[in-house]
Design a protein around this motif. Structure first.
Motif, short mmCIF file in Angstrom:
data_model
loop_
_atom_site.label_atom_id
_atom_site.label_comp_id
_atom_site.label_asym_id
_atom_site.label_seq_id
_atom_site.Cartn_x
_atom_site.Cartn_y
_atom_site.Cartn_z
N LYS A 134 -47.37 -16.83 -24.69
CA LYS A 134 -46.84 -17.69 -23.62
C LYS A 134 -46.35 -16.86 -22.44
N LEU A 135 -45.75 -15.71 -22.72
CA LEU A 135 -45.29 -14.82 -21.66
C LEU A 135 -46.48 -14.33 -20.82
N ASN A 136 -47.56 -13.94 -21.49
CA ASN A 136 -48.73 -13.45 -20.76
C ASN A 136 -49.43 -14.56 -19.98
N ILE A 137 -49.40 -15.78 -20.49
CA ILE A 137 -49.95 -16.91 -19.73
C ILE A 137 -49.13 -17.12 -18.47
N ALA A 138 -47.80 -17.09 -18.62
CA ALA A 138 -46.92 -17.24 -17.45
C ALA A 138 -47.14 -16.08 -16.46
N LEU A 139 -47.39 -14.90 -16.99
CA LEU A 139 -47.66 -13.74 -16.14
C LEU A 139 -48.94 -13.95 -15.33
N ASP A 140 -49.99 -14.46 -15.97
CA ASP A 140 -51.24 -14.74 -15.24
C ASP A 140 -51.07 -15.84 -14.20
N ASP A 141 -50.13 -16.76 -14.45
CA ASP A 141 -49.92 -17.86 -13.52
C ASP A 141 -49.11 -17.46 -12.29
N LEU A 142 -48.48 -16.27 -12.34
CA LEU A 142 -47.74 -15.81 -11.16
C LEU A 142 -48.73 -15.59 -10.01
#
Length: 187
Positions: A178-186
């Protein structure tokens, strides 16, 4: 002998029926009431399934936060730890190799600052969570490779941190997927 044989056969048949049939059916029924209906909680992104909430995913690119090492190479078909004692020479060699690899990919981090969870696998080899400290130690690498301010990444980690169960049990955790998904969404 006949006195014991017939009751033993009856008891064995009863236990096979109860423990081999009814109990598994009962547990499957209970699982259908759980989130994910017994099939795991799927994580979707942009309309497609990208993983499961409670199974670690492999991220080999340094621009992502890395999960705990896995003894089963993140293969959810079968979980398992190394089953080696903390003093086992083979185990110590593996941990040292993981420390060396971590230091190559994270040259800004001192060896003494590496959380143990980043160089030791969990018992299942599939633990998707890190402590916030294990995510924070990776911030310099991710910030440099993505050209994102470190403070913004720390805020992202904080936003994706879940507290202990009922505020009492366990540690605060960050789900790496979930952290990496949020990172890609930045943007």
């Amino acid at each position: 002998m006949k006195k014991y044989l017939l009751p033993s056969i009856k008891l064995t048949a009863l236990l096979v029926l109860l423990l081999g049939g009814l109990y598994p059916l009962f547990l499957a029924g209970v699982a259908k009431l759980a989130p994910g209906k017994g099939d795991g909680i799927k994580v979707t992104h942009n309309g497609r399934v990208v993983g499961y909430e409670n199974i670690a995913q492999k991220f080999s690119d340094d621009k992502y936060f890395q999960p705990r090492p896995s003894t089963v190479d993140y293969n959810a078909a079968g979980s398992g730890g190394s089953n080696k004692a903390a003093g086992n020479p083979d185990y110590l060699k593996t941990v040292q190799e993981r420390i060396d690899s971590f230091m190559v990919h994270n040259p800004d981090v001192k060896k003494s600052d590496i959380p143990a969870e980043l160089v030791t696998a969990s018992a299942s080899g599939l633990d998707p969570h890190l402590t916030p400290a294990a995510a924070y130690v990776q911030v310099p690498r991710v910030a440099k490779l993505r050209n994102i301010p470190a403070d913004k990444l720390k805020q992202l980690i904080d936003a994706n941190t879940k507290g202990p169960l009922m505020g009492l049990f366990g540690l605060s955790t960050v789900n790496v997927l979930k952290l990496n998904i949020a990172l890609d969404d930045l943007k």
